[in-house]
Design a protein around this motif. Structure first.
Motif, PDB file in Angstrom:
ATOM      1  N   HIS A   1       0.639  -0.777  -0.073  1.00 35.52           N
ATOM      2  CA  HIS A   1       0.248  -0.284   0.266  1.00 35.52           C
ATOM      3  C   HIS A   1       0.804   0.797  -0.227  1.00 35.52           C
ATOM      4  O   HIS A   1       1.660   0.866   1.162  1.00 35.52           O
ATOM      5  CB  HIS A   1      -0.962   0.086   1.105  1.00 35.52           C
ATOM      6  N   VAL A   2       0.527   2.061  -1.026  1.00 36.71           N
ATOM      7  CA  VAL A   2       2.027   3.420  -1.102  1.00 36.71           C
ATOM      8  C   VAL A   2      -0.014   4.630  -0.399  1.00 36.71           C
ATOM      9  O   VAL A   2      -0.805   4.540  -1.523  1.00 36.71           O
ATOM     10  CB  VAL A   2       1.839   3.518  -2.192  1.00 36.71           C
ATOM     11  N   VAL A   3       0.099   5.065   0.258  1.00 38.15           N
ATOM     12  CA  VAL A   3       0.003   6.651   0.417  1.00 38.15           C
ATOM     13  C   VAL A   3       0.343   8.271   0.247  1.00 38.15           C
ATOM     14  O   VAL A   3       1.195   8.460   0.540  1.00 38.15           O
ATOM     15  CB  VAL A   3      -0.012   6.630   2.139  1.00 38.15           C
ATOM     16  N   CYS A   4       0.061   8.697  -0.679  1.00 37.93           N
ATOM     17  CA  CYS A   4       0.912   9.964  -1.269  1.00 37.93           C
ATOM     18  C   CYS A   4       0.237  11.222  -0.555  1.00 37.93           C
ATOM     19  O   CYS A   4      -1.648  11.837  -0.555  1.00 37.93           O
ATOM     20  CB  CYS A   4       0.704  10.175  -2.481  1.00 37.93           C
ATOM     21  N   LEU A   5       1.236  12.026   0.660  1.00 38.24           N
ATOM     22  CA  LEU A   5      -0.045  13.482   0.632  1.00 38.24           C
ATOM     23  C   LEU A   5      -0.370  14.002  -0.197  1.00 38.24           C
ATOM     24  O   LEU A   5      -0.781  15.134   0.340  1.00 38.24           O
ATOM     25  CB  LEU A   5       0.857  13.420   1.933  1.00 38.24           C
ATOM     26  N   SER A   6       0.902  14.413  -1.115  1.00 38.98           N
ATOM     27  CA  SER A   6       0.363  15.490  -2.416  1.00 38.98           C
ATOM     28  C   SER A   6       1.209  14.971  -3.626  1.00 38.98           C
ATOM     29  O   SER A   6       2.038  13.593  -3.658  1.00 38.98           O
ATOM     30  CB  SER A   6       1.413  16.351  -1.984  1.00 38.98           C
ATOM     31  N   LEU A   7       0.074  15.276  -4.409  1.00 36.54           N
ATOM     32  CA  LEU A   7       0.738  15.599  -5.823  1.00 36.54           C
ATOM     33  C   LEU A   7       1.865  16.244  -6.040  1.00 36.54           C
ATOM     34  O   LEU A   7       2.585  15.538  -7.325  1.00 36.54           O
ATOM     35  CB  LEU A   7      -0.288  15.884  -6.818  1.00 36.54           C
ATOM     36  N   GLY A   8       2.529  17.017  -5.544  1.00 38.62           N
ATOM     37  CA  GLY A   8       3.600  17.108  -6.136  1.00 38.62           C
ATOM     38  C   GLY A   8       3.586  18.149  -6.979  1.00 38.62           C
ATOM     39  O   GLY A   8       4.702  18.718  -7.784  1.00 38.62           O
ATOM     40  N   ALA A   9       2.732  19.012  -7.199  1.00 36.22           N
ATOM     41  CA  ALA A   9       2.353  20.203  -8.301  1.00 36.22           C
ATOM     42  C   ALA A   9       3.156  21.493  -8.387  1.00 36.22           C
ATOM     43  O   ALA A   9       3.399  21.548  -9.500  1.00 36.22           O
ATOM     44  CB  ALA A   9       0.627  20.448  -7.716  1.00 36.22           C
ATOM     45  N   ARG A  10       2.835  21.686  -6.901  1.00 36.23           N
ATOM     46  CA  ARG A  10       3.434  23.156  -6.550  1.00 36.23           C
ATOM     47  C   ARG A  10       5.376  23.166  -7.855  1.00 36.23           C
ATOM     48  O   ARG A  10       5.924  23.802  -8.471  1.00 36.23           O
ATOM     49  CB  ARG A  10       3.426  23.859  -6.039  1.00 36.23           C
ATOM     50  N   GLY A  11       6.118  22.528  -6.178  1.00 40.97           N
ATOM     51  CA  GLY A  11       7.211  22.337  -6.533  1.00 40.97           C
ATOM     52  C   GLY A  11       8.098  21.155  -6.917  1.00 40.97           C
ATOM     53  O   GLY A  11       8.784  21.111  -7.350  1.00 40.97           O
ATOM     54  N   GLU A  12       7.485  20.070  -7.502  1.00 41.69           N
ATOM     55  CA  GLU A  12       8.279  18.497  -8.002  1.00 41.69           C
ATOM     56  C   GLU A  12       7.719  18.801  -9.316  1.00 41.69           C
ATOM     57  O   GLU A  12       7.712  17.545  -9.879  1.00 41.69           O
ATOM     58  CB  GLU A  12       7.704  17.990  -6.839  1.00 41.69           C
ATOM     59  N   SER A  13       7.269  19.448 -10.140  1.00 40.66           N
ATOM     60  CA  SER A  13       6.487  18.767 -11.229  1.00 40.66           C
ATOM     61  C   SER A  13       7.336  20.185 -12.302  1.00 40.66           C
ATOM     62  O   SER A  13       6.710  20.381 -13.587  1.00 40.66           O
ATOM     63  CB  SER A  13       5.328  19.204 -11.087  1.00 40.66           C
ATOM     64  N   ALA A  14       8.442  20.704 -11.966  1.00 37.34           N
ATOM     65  CA  ALA A  14       8.926  21.748 -12.776  1.00 37.34           C
ATOM     66  C   ALA A  14       8.746  21.937 -14.359  1.00 37.34           C
ATOM     67  O   ALA A  14       8.626  22.739 -15.597  1.00 37.34           O
ATOM     68  CB  ALA A  14      10.535  22.157 -13.065  1.00 37.34           C
TER      69      ALA A  14
END
Length: 238
Positions: free
Chosen positions: A33-46
């Motif tokens: 099982h994997v739980v992601c707290l965030s999609l990383g849209a602002r800081g990890e999608s350059a």
């Protein structure tokens, strides 16, 4: 069947840092099982933000698709909570939700971030949140209608610059049998294409260290630092 749980700050962290562990255990019949707290849209999608007219909604849609495809390649059950990133803020309700997920999944181990990452406060926060949720999951007074969890190992996976983060690996996992599968999961994360080769080099470096520490021919490995002491019945089991 036995189960394992990964608590990831951003959509791709579980792929880069523990994709081998997920795929290896899934291939052996584990319920991962994997739980992601965030999609990383602002800081990890350059890479996505370089496209003209890009919006947060479009980035979220792209990252959601990428993350589901990567989890499917690795053989993991995925939950996306999407609390945002840069900055990430985790409410108390989410910590309690994670505690209940730990009880529900009943993992034999939890993989998550290590504390002390000065370049990524989201990672630092996720480390604390995962640890706090694990402790709460054992508390008899939390949600008493649900059986409390047992103590389980927390293994902290590799930060981006470990030599500056106070992270010291004490467990190496041989991921040679599933490394091609992990690379396929890399290829799903198109928004961070520049990290594909970086984390391939990390796996090769850790593989060499695993070889030197075991005498076994290992080419690719993942490294982890245990949070809690291990309890064994004999030293050969270490």
């Amino acid at each position: 069947m036995p189960s394992g749980l990964v608590i990831s700050a951003h959509a791709a962290d579980f792929v880069w840092r523990s994709g081998g562990a997920i795929a290896l255990h899934a291939s052996e019949g584990w319920d991962m099982h994997v739980v992601c707290l965030s999609l990383g849209a602002r800081g990890e999608s350059a890479k996505l933000w370089r496209q003209e007219g890009m919006t947060v909604d479009r980035v979220n849609a792209e990252r959601t698709d990428e993350t589901h495809r990567a989890a499917e390649v690795l053989g993991a059950n995925l939950r996306l909570l999407d609390h945002g990133d840069y900055p990430m803020r985790i409410p108390e309700d989410t910590i309690l939700q994670l505690a209940d997920i730990i009880r529900e999944v009943a993992p034999s181990f939890i993989l998550s971030h290590a504390p002390g990452d000065p370049w990524n406060f989201d990672h630092e926060l996720t480390s604390r949140v995962a640890q706090e949720a694990q402790i709460i999951s054992q508390a008899k007074g939390h949600n008493p209608d649900m059986p409390s969890a047992k103590p389980v190992p927390i293994l902290m996976y590799e930060p981006h610059q470990p030599e500056n983060s106070g992270w010291r690996p004490d467990v190496y996992l041989d991921i040679d049998p599933v490394f091609d599968q992990k690379r396929k999961a890399f290829a799903c994360m198109d928004a961070q294409e520049w990290l594909w080769e970086y984390h391939t080099r990390v796996a090769l470096q850790r593989g060499n260290q695993a070889w030197l520490n075991s005498g076994r021919k290992i080419t690719h490995a993942e490294a982890y630092q245990t949070l809690f002491p291990r309890v064994v019945s004999s030293f050969p089991s270490i």
